[in-house]
Design a protein around this motif. Structure first.
Motif, PDB file in Angstrom:
ATOM      1  N   SER A   1       8.048  -7.116  -4.559  1.00 44.77           N
ATOM      2  CA  SER A   1       6.723  -7.245  -4.612  1.00 44.77           C
ATOM      3  C   SER A   1       6.289  -6.741  -5.818  1.00 44.77           C
ATOM      4  O   SER A   1       5.685  -7.373  -6.813  1.00 44.77           O
ATOM      5  CB  SER A   1       6.028  -6.723  -3.520  1.00 44.77           C
ATOM      6  OG  SER A   1       4.637  -6.652  -3.555  1.00 44.77           O
ATOM      7  N   PHE A   2       6.528  -5.524  -6.270  1.00 46.15           N
ATOM      8  CA  PHE A   2       6.340  -4.918  -7.433  1.00 46.15           C
ATOM      9  C   PHE A   2       6.626  -5.615  -8.552  1.00 46.15           C
ATOM     10  O   PHE A   2       6.023  -5.975  -9.513  1.00 46.15           O
ATOM     11  CB  PHE A   2       6.513  -3.483  -7.538  1.00 46.15           C
ATOM     12  CG  PHE A   2       5.878  -2.700  -6.422  1.00 46.15           C
ATOM     13  CD1 PHE A   2       4.579  -2.993  -5.736  1.00 46.15           C
ATOM     14  CD2 PHE A   2       6.486  -1.502  -6.018  1.00 46.15           C
ATOM     15  CE1 PHE A   2       4.228  -2.217  -4.699  1.00 46.15           C
ATOM     16  CE2 PHE A   2       6.150  -0.673  -5.005  1.00 46.15           C
ATOM     17  CZ  PHE A   2       4.935  -0.979  -4.416  1.00 46.15           C
TER      18      PHE A   2
ATOM     19  N   ARG B   1      -5.552  -2.336 -13.643  1.00 43.95           N
ATOM     20  CA  ARG B   1      -6.324  -2.483 -12.120  1.00 43.95           C
ATOM     21  C   ARG B   1      -5.953  -3.899 -11.579  1.00 43.95           C
ATOM     22  O   ARG B   1      -5.782  -4.050 -10.382  1.00 43.95           O
ATOM     23  CB  ARG B   1      -8.057  -2.217 -12.309  1.00 43.95           C
ATOM     24  CG  ARG B   1      -8.602  -2.628 -11.091  1.00 43.95           C
ATOM     25  CD  ARG B   1     -10.163  -2.650 -11.303  1.00 43.95           C
ATOM     26  NE  ARG B   1     -10.726  -2.766 -10.122  1.00 43.95           N
ATOM     27  CZ  ARG B   1     -12.335  -3.002  -9.791  1.00 43.95           C
ATOM     28  NH1 ARG B   1     -12.950  -2.660 -11.062  1.00 43.95           N
ATOM     29  NH2 ARG B   1     -12.525  -3.377  -8.842  1.00 43.95           N
ATOM     30  N   THR B   2      -6.151  -4.867 -12.521  1.00 39.20           N
ATOM     31  CA  THR B   2      -5.643  -6.332 -12.014  1.00 39.20           C
ATOM     32  C   THR B   2      -4.227  -6.159 -11.392  1.00 39.20           C
ATOM     33  O   THR B   2      -3.899  -6.728 -10.083  1.00 39.20           O
ATOM     34  CB  THR B   2      -5.743  -7.402 -13.033  1.00 39.20           C
ATOM     35  OG1 THR B   2      -7.137  -7.497 -13.346  1.00 39.20           O
ATOM     36  CG2 THR B   2      -5.168  -8.814 -12.543  1.00 39.20           C
ATOM     37  N   ARG B   3      -3.262  -5.751 -12.146  1.00 44.15           N
ATOM     38  CA  ARG B   3      -1.790  -5.615 -11.666  1.00 44.15           C
ATOM     39  C   ARG B   3      -1.748  -4.910 -10.250  1.00 44.15           C
ATOM     40  O   ARG B   3      -1.055  -5.403  -9.483  1.00 44.15           O
ATOM     41  CB  ARG B   3      -1.016  -4.828 -12.795  1.00 44.15           C
ATOM     42  CG  ARG B   3      -0.800  -5.581 -14.024  1.00 44.15           C
ATOM     43  CD  ARG B   3       0.570  -6.404 -13.694  1.00 44.15           C
ATOM     44  NE  ARG B   3       0.683  -7.391 -14.977  1.00 44.15           N
ATOM     45  CZ  ARG B   3       1.339  -6.917 -15.901  1.00 44.15           C
ATOM     46  NH1 ARG B   3       2.047  -5.739 -16.091  1.00 44.15           N
ATOM     47  NH2 ARG B   3       1.379  -7.586 -17.297  1.00 44.15           N
ATOM     48  N   VAL B   4      -2.437  -3.664 -10.263  1.00 46.67           N
ATOM     49  CA  VAL B   4      -2.299  -2.897  -9.010  1.00 46.67           C
ATOM     50  C   VAL B   4      -2.843  -3.532  -7.828  1.00 46.67           C
ATOM     51  O   VAL B   4      -2.345  -3.573  -6.756  1.00 46.67           O
ATOM     52  CB  VAL B   4      -2.818  -1.505  -9.327  1.00 46.67           C
ATOM     53  CG1 VAL B   4      -4.174  -1.487  -9.437  1.00 46.67           C
ATOM     54  CG2 VAL B   4      -2.190  -0.586  -8.193  1.00 46.67           C
ATOM     55  N   ASP B   5      -4.049  -4.211  -7.994  1.00 50.35           N
ATOM     56  CA  ASP B   5      -4.809  -4.889  -7.115  1.00 50.35           C
ATOM     57  C   ASP B   5      -3.883  -6.160  -6.434  1.00 50.35           C
ATOM     58  O   ASP B   5      -3.694  -6.277  -5.282  1.00 50.35           O
ATOM     59  CB  ASP B   5      -6.170  -5.422  -7.400  1.00 50.35           C
ATOM     60  CG  ASP B   5      -7.024  -4.354  -7.548  1.00 50.35           C
ATOM     61  OD1 ASP B   5      -6.900  -3.206  -7.046  1.00 50.35           O
ATOM     62  OD2 ASP B   5      -8.137  -4.740  -8.205  1.00 50.35           O
ATOM     63  N   ASP B   6      -3.309  -7.013  -7.447  1.00 51.53           N
ATOM     64  CA  ASP B   6      -2.441  -8.015  -7.030  1.00 51.53           C
ATOM     65  C   ASP B   6      -1.182  -7.650  -6.200  1.00 51.53           C
ATOM     66  O   ASP B   6      -0.773  -8.130  -5.359  1.00 51.53           O
ATOM     67  CB  ASP B   6      -2.163  -8.906  -8.144  1.00 51.53           C
ATOM     68  CG  ASP B   6      -3.404  -9.721  -8.737  1.00 51.53           C
ATOM     69  OD1 ASP B   6      -4.412  -9.635  -8.049  1.00 51.53           O
ATOM     70  OD2 ASP B   6      -3.270 -10.259  -9.889  1.00 51.53           O
TER      71      ASP B   6
ATOM     72  N   MET C   1      -0.802  -4.643  -4.704  1.00 52.62           N
ATOM     73  CA  MET C   1      -1.264  -4.267  -3.521  1.00 52.62           C
ATOM     74  C   MET C   1      -1.507  -5.292  -2.490  1.00 52.62           C
ATOM     75  O   MET C   1      -0.957  -5.196  -1.096  1.00 52.62           O
ATOM     76  CB  MET C   1      -2.194  -3.289  -3.438  1.00 52.62           C
ATOM     77  CG  MET C   1      -2.806  -2.666  -2.157  1.00 52.62           C
ATOM     78  SD  MET C   1      -1.388  -1.501  -1.647  1.00 52.62           S
ATOM     79  CE  MET C   1      -2.247  -0.748  -0.276  1.00 52.62           C
ATOM     80  N   ALA C   2      -2.127  -6.401  -2.707  1.00 57.42           N
ATOM     81  CA  ALA C   2      -2.360  -7.495  -1.793  1.00 57.42           C
ATOM     82  C   ALA C   2      -1.003  -7.888  -1.183  1.00 57.42           C
ATOM     83  O   ALA C   2      -0.884  -8.435  -0.112  1.00 57.42           O
ATOM     84  CB  ALA C   2      -3.315  -8.582  -2.341  1.00 57.42           C
ATOM     85  N   ASP C   3       0.019  -8.314  -2.311  1.00 56.04           N
ATOM     86  CA  ASP C   3       1.296  -8.770  -2.118  1.00 56.04           C
ATOM     87  C   ASP C   3       1.878  -7.894  -1.371  1.00 56.04           C
ATOM     88  O   ASP C   3       2.690  -8.392  -0.113  1.00 56.04           O
ATOM     89  CB  ASP C   3       1.850  -8.982  -3.401  1.00 56.04           C
ATOM     90  CG  ASP C   3       3.195  -9.817  -3.250  1.00 56.04           C
ATOM     91  OD1 ASP C   3       3.326 -10.831  -2.231  1.00 56.04           O
ATOM     92  OD2 ASP C   3       4.119  -9.595  -4.135  1.00 56.04           O
TER      93      ASP C   3
ATOM     94  N   ILE D   1       3.708  -8.544   2.668  1.00 58.22           N
ATOM     95  CA  ILE D   1       4.979  -8.338   3.367  1.00 58.22           C
ATOM     96  C   ILE D   1       5.223  -7.569   4.304  1.00 58.22           C
ATOM     97  O   ILE D   1       5.870  -7.591   5.191  1.00 58.22           O
ATOM     98  CB  ILE D   1       5.791  -7.861   1.958  1.00 58.22           C
ATOM     99  CG1 ILE D   1       5.958  -9.198   0.744  1.00 58.22           C
ATOM    100  CG2 ILE D   1       7.229  -7.289   2.250  1.00 58.22           C
ATOM    101  CD1 ILE D   1       6.465  -8.643  -0.629  1.00 58.22           C
ATOM    102  N   GLU D   2       4.526  -6.257   4.069  1.00 54.22           N
ATOM    103  CA  GLU D   2       4.558  -5.382   5.217  1.00 54.22           C
ATOM    104  C   GLU D   2       4.188  -5.838   6.583  1.00 54.22           C
ATOM    105  O   GLU D   2       4.566  -5.613   7.601  1.00 54.22           O
ATOM    106  CB  GLU D   2       3.792  -4.129   4.938  1.00 54.22           C
ATOM    107  CG  GLU D   2       4.562  -3.387   3.683  1.00 54.22           C
ATOM    108  CD  GLU D   2       3.907  -1.948   3.335  1.00 54.22           C
ATOM    109  OE1 GLU D   2       2.824  -1.432   3.929  1.00 54.22           O
ATOM    110  OE2 GLU D   2       4.480  -1.361   2.398  1.00 54.22           O
TER     111      GLU D   2
END
Length: 181
Positions: free
Chosen positions: A62-63, A138-143, A145-147, A151-152
């Motif tokens: 995901s990351f 912020r955009t990277r971490v938000d996207d 986290m949503a992904d 998955i989880e």
């Protein structure tokens, strides 16, 4: 014994239930080989270990889809959770990510080079520094986290909501002593 090497069953005998997962097979093998040992801890902790491996692979994937390594997500998410203006001292980042000072300095340097964080002066301490999430970070971490949450949710989809809540509570009871100050 039959020619196949298995014992014959009588009319009232019930065949043993087949193993449901790899841990069942491991536990059964240890119980067979070492009947003198109580192997019941394996029924829980081996599953936790295996789940952690699957989760780690899912998280890494995901990351990676968002151009992040796991450690980058850890630092960026600590800053994001801090709330606006999304900044923390390096010491606070150390506490949240459980790494050494030298490691954190290196991580901040690398994230700064990538434009995901910026260093700035602390308004409370002339010698102090604050690390702040950039709009790109912020955009990277938000996207990511949503992904990750998608998955989880999928990993937990076999459990009913009540079972998920019960499992979360049981795991909290198990982990809490390790997190105590």
């Amino acid at each position: 014994m039959t020619a196949e090497g298995s014992e014959e069953r009588g009319a009232g005998d019930v065949a043993p239930e087949p193993a449901r997962d790899e841990v069942d097979r491991i536990v059964a093998a240890w119980a067979r080989e070492r009947p003198d040992l109580d192997v019941t801890p394996l029924t829980v902790l081996s599953r936790v270990t295996r789940l952690a491996r699957y989760l780690d692979l899912a998280r890494r994937g995901s990351f990676a889809r968002h151009g992040l390594d796991t450690w980058e997500f850890d630092v960026l998410s600590a800053l994001r959770r801090a709330g606006a203006p999304y900044r923390l001292s390096p010491g606070a980042l150390l506490t949240q990510t459980l790494v050494t000072s030298g490691t954190m300095t290196n991580r901040i340097d690398r994230l700064t080079e990538r434009g995901l964080v910026e260093r700035g002066p602390s308004p409370d301490d002339r010698r102090g520094v604050l690390v702040e999430l950039t709009p790109l970070g912020r955009t990277r971490v938000d996207d990511a986290m949503a992904d990750l949450l998608t998955i989880e949710r999928g990993l937990l989809s076999e459990l009913a909501d009540t079972d998920r809540a019960r499992l979360a509570n049981l795991l909290r009871d198990l982990v809490a002593p390790f997190d105590a100050p």
